[in-house]
Design a protein around this motif. Structure first.
Motif, PDB file in Angstrom:
ATOM      1  N   HIS A 191      -2.316   4.623  -6.283  1.00  0.00           N
ATOM      2  CA  HIS A 191      -3.661   4.691  -5.701  1.00  0.00           C
ATOM      3  C   HIS A 191      -4.024   5.970  -4.927  1.00  0.00           C
ATOM      4  N   ASN A 239       0.828  -1.206   0.000  1.00  0.00           N
ATOM      5  CA  ASN A 239       0.000   0.000   0.000  1.00  0.00           C
ATOM      6  C   ASN A 239       0.863   1.258   0.000  1.00  0.00           C
ATOM      7  N   HIS A 294      -8.120   8.250  -2.483  1.00  0.00           N
ATOM      8  CA  HIS A 294      -8.236   9.195  -1.368  1.00  0.00           C
ATOM      9  C   HIS A 294      -8.619  10.595  -1.851  1.00  0.00           C
ATOM     10  N   ASP A 324      -7.530   2.624   3.314  1.00  0.00           N
ATOM     11  CA  ASP A 324      -6.472   1.654   3.023  1.00  0.00           C
ATOM     12  C   ASP A 324      -6.731   0.328   3.736  1.00  0.00           C
TER      13      ASP A 324
HETATM   14 FE   FE2 Z   1      -3.645   4.819   0.642  1.00  0.00          FE
END
Ligand code: FE2
Lengths: 420, 160
Positions: A221, A215, A226, A367
């Motif tokens: 991402h 992550n 987000h 996450d």
């Molecule tokens: Fe993240």
């Protein structure tokens, strides 16, 4: 069902060359998980245990874990920090039960064996037996040597107020373990200042522990998942950024400089999470004040394999400790801190920006959720594989975010160490 | 007099629980003064005198930002939540220049039920409140939720 491609194939080997396609079984196999504990957490790697600031006084201790093994970090009377395994030398009991505390010595309550803060065995009740009616009853054998029956003592490395330890006394020096590139980013935060402990946040995430490393090795991402990052320009594909690794590709730093935010067609068009009209009612949530030590970047996220992530996201700084428990779950412990020179306003700023992070954070809560959902997909059909091919199939450093190179790097290293 | 205040306190706690268990979170900020604060803090930090919270929302405006975050920005597994709030303890009532200030506390448990799951104890703790009497009724100056469930079951999205 297709006989040629069973869903559960226990003899499966790594699919193809390279590390851009990760088999689901790498996250679901209990045997591989145990091998990961042996090879990453219990040998040849330095694992995070805590901060100096958590045990400032002589006799202070903190209980934590390396992999699944419970350990205690202690501060001795001479100021030295020791790390010992929380398993009594006598009958194997995990004796320390408090998270933190202060003690003169370590005591196993079962038979009252005592150890120094360094882990040396000091007291064994009735060691020389008990005299009754002129006769000595019991006692340990005459050749019992306390010096050979202490707690397991770990090798300790301290740098900039952070404590790492290893069960492996032949582990390379900490600085070599990080390598010069990552060491530079480590020292950027931990440059010798005294740290000020702000507190803890803990969450249990039902996913394989590697997913958390991934992550924070995944710059693709954040600007998508987000909203807060994309909308306020904290982390987006159009920000200046760099991705760097150590020579083994196991550690990484994602370095970025905050952009202006707002609407830019190439990076926000069609992105569901981007909210053009979003305005904060209380701007203190993103009241960013530049700190001298940052230099140019406003964020550096450093992954130190296998056990910890170092976070500097604008004014919020923390360590995030990965504590695996089984192939499909890990505890994630956030330790937030500031620095001795912080005034009250800066401390308050760090505490308010902490709302973006942690188990309820505007950013980080997502996450944990996506990691849980990923694990569910893997468990469903372990013979399948992920596709980690954004930006190619190589493992080179990069000067942009539109790549999964750091994840590929980590799996190149994983394959080598795991023999897969 | 005290029994009158106690009855009002019961109503405040019941109304709060009803709002946070509904999905009508736009009404959640209204329980707070403009400069009121909501803090959700692991007990470990509270007991050790460490200031970090899981959430530290320092104004009604910031609480509104949280509502927007929950409704519009945070991807999460949807779930129902159900608060069970214990009988409150009225700790003190003081007359101040700003008005009547009430200190009170109550235990709570929040159950979480996901769409495909069974109900589980999600968060257990204690509200520790400072409340001001205003022309619009009782409002929180501070609602501090100190939770025992320090190991959060993955993520916490909705208001406690
Ligand atoms: Fe993240």
């Amino acid at each position: 069902m297709d006989r040629a491609h069973p869903i559960f194939d226990t003899t499966a080997s790594w699919p193809g060359e390279g590390s851009s396609r990760v088999p689901f079984w790498a996250y679901t196999s209990e045997a591989h998980y145990k091998r990961e504990l042996e090879r990453f957490f219990y040998a040849k790697h330095w694992c995070y245990v805590g901060l100096d600031a958590e045990i400032p006084e002589a006799g202070d201790f903190k209980r934590t874990v390396i992999g699944e093994r419970s350990v205690i970090m202690t501060r001795d009377h001479d100021g030295e920090i020791h790390v010992v395994e929380n398993v009594c030398a006598h009958r194997g009991m995990r004796f320390c039960r408090e998270n933190r505390g202060r003690a003169k010595e370590l005591l196993c309550p079962y038979h009252q064996w005592t150890y120094s803060l360094k882990g040396d065995l000091q007291g064994v009740p009735f060691r020389r037996g008990v005299r009754k009616d002129g006769k000595i009853n019991g006692g340990m054998p005459a050749d019992f040597k306390p010096s050979e029956n202490g707690l397991t003592q770990l090798k300790v490395a301290r740098r900039g107020g952070v404590v790492f330890a290893s069960f492996d006394h032949d582990v390379e020096p900490f600085e070599e373990f990080l390598g010069p590139t990552i060491l530079e980013y480590f020292d950027r935060v931990f440059n010798g200042r005294t740290l000020k402990l702000l507190g803890y946040r803990k969450q249990r995430i039902p996913g394989n522990w590697k997913l958390m490393q991934e992550n924070i090795k995944d710059p693709y991402h954040p600007g998508l998942l987000h909203t807060w990052f994309s909308t306020f320009g904290l982390w987006r594909a159009d920000n200046d950024s760099q991705l760097k690794m150590d020579a083994h590709f196991r550690h990484a730093a994602m370095i970025s400089t905050r952009g202006k935010g707002g609407k830019v067609a190439e990076v926000t068009a069609g992105v569901d999470s981007f909210k053009e009209s979003m305005k904060l009612n209380d701007p203190r949530l993103i009241d960013i004040v530049h700190e001298e030590w940052w230099g140019e970047p406003t964020v550096v996220m450093t992954t130190i394999f296998p056990s910890v992530i170092l976070q500097q996201q604008v004014n919020s700084v923390s360590t995030r400790h990965i504590q695996p428990n089984g192939h499909g779950s890990f505890d994630f412990v956030w330790t937030h801190f500031g620095f001795e020179e912080d005034d009250d306003a800066m401390t308050q700023r760090r505490l308010i920006q902490a709302n973006l992070f942690g188990p309820a954070g505007f950013v980080s809560a997502d996450d944990g959720e996506v990691i849980e959902w990923s694990q569910e997909g893997f468990e469903q059909k372990p013979s399948h594989r992920t596709l980690v091919e954004m930006g190619g199939t190589d493992t080179a450093d990069a000067d942009h975010m539109v790549t999964e190179t750091l994840i590929r790097g980590m799996y190149a290293y994983w394959r080598k160490v795991m023999g897969e | 007099m005290t029994s009158q205040i106690y009855t009002e306190l019961l109503a405040l706690y019941a109304d709060y629980a009803a709002v946070v268990d509904s999905t009508d979170w736009n009404r959640w900020p209204e329980f707070f003064l403009q400069d009121g604060a909501y803090r959700l803090q692991p007990r470990e930090n509270f007991d050790a005198g460490l200031p970090l919270c899981l959430l530290a929302l320092e104004s009604r405006a910031m609480i509104k930002d949280r509502v927007y975050g929950v409704r519009e920005t945070m991807y999460h597994d949807p779930y129902y939540q159900r608060h069970v709030v214990g009988i409150p303890r009225l700790l003190s009532v003081t007359q101040t220049e700003a008005g009547e200030v009430i200190e009170a506390e109550a235990n709570y448990i929040v159950f979480r039920t996901k769409r495909d799951g069974v109900s589980e104890v999600f968060n257990a703790g204690r509200y520790r409140d400072t409340i001001l009497r205003t022309p619009d009724g009782l409002k929180f100056r501070l609602r501090l939720c100190i939770y025992d469930t320090e190991m959060v079951s993955n993520s916490l999205i909705y208001p406690i």
